[in-house]
Design a protein around this motif. Structure first.
Motif, mmCIF file in Angstrom:
data_model
loop_
_atom_site.group_PDB
_atom_site.id
_atom_site.type_symbol
_atom_site.label_atom_id
_atom_site.label_comp_id
_atom_site.label_asym_id
_atom_site.label_seq_id
_atom_site.Cartn_x
_atom_site.Cartn_y
_atom_site.Cartn_z
ATOM 1 N N ILE A 136 16.862 28.028 -48.448
ATOM 2 C CA ILE A 136 16.756 26.796 -47.660
ATOM 3 C C ILE A 136 16.314 25.683 -48.590
ATOM 4 O O ILE A 136 15.298 25.808 -49.286
ATOM 5 C CB ILE A 136 15.739 26.943 -46.510
ATOM 6 C CG1 ILE A 136 16.125 28.113 -45.590
ATOM 7 C CG2 ILE A 136 15.626 25.640 -45.718
ATOM 8 C CD1 ILE A 136 15.058 28.478 -44.591
ATOM 9 N N ALA A 137 17.078 24.605 -48.589
ATOM 10 C CA ALA A 137 16.749 23.427 -49.397
ATOM 11 C C ALA A 137 16.073 22.390 -48.517
ATOM 12 O O ALA A 137 16.384 22.273 -47.333
ATOM 13 C CB ALA A 137 18.023 22.847 -50.003
ATOM 14 N N ARG A 138 15.174 21.653 -49.100
ATOM 15 C CA ARG A 138 14.511 20.545 -48.401
ATOM 16 C C ARG A 138 14.855 19.267 -49.150
ATOM 17 O O ARG A 138 14.770 19.205 -50.376
ATOM 18 C CB ARG A 138 13.003 20.783 -48.390
ATOM 19 C CG ARG A 138 12.230 19.648 -47.757
ATOM 20 C CD ARG A 138 10.846 20.071 -47.397
ATOM 21 N NE ARG A 138 10.951 20.981 -46.251
ATOM 22 C CZ ARG A 138 9.920 21.572 -45.677
ATOM 23 N NH1 ARG A 138 8.706 21.375 -46.143
ATOM 24 N NH2 ARG A 138 10.084 22.368 -44.652
ATOM 25 N N PHE A 139 15.257 18.236 -48.388
ATOM 26 C CA PHE A 139 15.658 16.951 -48.970
ATOM 27 C C PHE A 139 14.887 15.829 -48.298
ATOM 28 O O PHE A 139 14.675 15.858 -47.086
ATOM 29 C CB PHE A 139 17.160 16.706 -48.763
ATOM 30 C CG PHE A 139 18.022 17.709 -49.462
ATOM 31 C CD1 PHE A 139 18.403 17.514 -50.781
ATOM 32 C CD2 PHE A 139 18.434 18.854 -48.823
ATOM 33 C CE1 PHE A 139 19.184 18.452 -51.440
ATOM 34 C CE2 PHE A 139 19.221 19.791 -49.466
ATOM 35 C CZ PHE A 139 19.596 19.598 -50.773
ATOM 36 N N GLY A 140 14.474 14.842 -49.087
ATOM 37 C CA GLY A 140 13.753 13.710 -48.537
ATOM 38 C C GLY A 140 14.267 12.400 -49.085
ATOM 39 O O GLY A 140 14.791 12.335 -50.199
ATOM 40 N N THR A 141 14.121 11.330 -48.276
ATOM 41 C CA THR A 141 14.526 9.982 -48.667
ATOM 42 C C THR A 141 13.343 9.031 -48.513
ATOM 43 O O THR A 141 12.343 9.363 -47.870
ATOM 44 C CB THR A 141 15.713 9.485 -47.818
ATOM 45 O OG1 THR A 141 15.345 9.537 -46.435
ATOM 46 C CG2 THR A 141 16.960 10.335 -48.057
ATOM 47 N N ARG A 142 13.467 7.846 -49.079
ATOM 48 C CA ARG A 142 12.362 6.873 -49.084
ATOM 49 C C ARG A 142 11.944 6.430 -47.692
ATOM 50 O O ARG A 142 10.816 5.995 -47.501
ATOM 51 C CB ARG A 142 12.747 5.641 -49.916
ATOM 52 C CG ARG A 142 12.790 5.891 -51.401
ATOM 53 C CD ARG A 142 11.428 5.991 -52.010
ATOM 54 N NE ARG A 142 11.523 6.053 -53.461
ATOM 55 C CZ ARG A 142 10.516 6.268 -54.257
ATOM 56 N NH1 ARG A 142 9.305 6.448 -53.773
ATOM 57 N NH2 ARG A 142 10.702 6.313 -55.557
ATOM 58 N N ASP A 143 12.846 6.527 -46.719
ATOM 59 C CA ASP A 143 12.467 6.127 -45.358
ATOM 60 C C ASP A 143 11.650 7.197 -44.642
ATOM 61 O O ASP A 143 11.316 7.071 -43.468
ATOM 62 C CB ASP A 143 13.698 5.748 -44.530
ATOM 63 C CG ASP A 143 14.660 6.907 -44.315
ATOM 64 O OD1 ASP A 143 14.363 8.043 -44.734
ATOM 65 O OD2 ASP A 143 15.729 6.669 -43.718
ATOM 66 N N GLY A 144 11.311 8.291 -45.359
ATOM 67 C CA GLY A 144 10.476 9.346 -44.804
ATOM 68 C C GLY A 144 11.261 10.460 -44.139
ATOM 69 O O GLY A 144 10.665 11.434 -43.659
#
Length: 135
Positions: free
Chosen positions: A66-74
């Protein structure tokens, strides 16, 4: 046509990654007209990239775990084996193995006009950013 030589596995640098992350190149440009880069990247549980962006965007196809991805907008999302995530050009993001599991993905992107500008590396993510609420 030819069979490409096997490149050695390399451990990704601590300036750009936290935890144990290994990279196996699959496809690299042979000449200036080619842009495609494909790599297999393996993350130990909880290992992660620093914040970064790609000049021409990136596709990440999760092959294991399982991969986790995040962006600057939270926004944080978990992506499972068999799913593909697209990040558009210039979008600052990070990717990681979800807690408690190994993760492997295929990273597919194109070089920028100047290959040195293909990926812009930024600061490391914080534990709070990694542990944020998953959508």
């Amino acid at each position: 046509m030819n069979i490409e030589p096997t490149a050695p596995t390399s451990k990704n640098p601590p300036e750009q990654f936290a935890g144990d992350v290994w990279l196996d190149p699959i496809a690299l440009p042979h000449d200036g007209d080619q842009r495609m880069i494909v790599s297999k990247v393996r993350f130990a549980p909880g290992a992660r990239t620093a914040w970064h962006s790609h000049a021409r965007g990136q596709y990440l196809h999760v092959t294991q775990g399982i991969a986790r991805f995040g962006t600057r907008d939270g926004q944080i999302i978990d992506v499972h084996a068999g799913q593909t995530l697209y990040t558009p050009p210039g979008q600052e993001h990070w990717h990681a193995a979800a807690p408690g599991c190994f993760m492997e993905h295929l990273a597919m992107l194109e070089n920028a006009d100047d290959p040195a500008g293909t990926t812009t590396w930024l600061e490391h993510i914080t534990d709070d950013e990694y542990n944020g609420s998953v959508a």
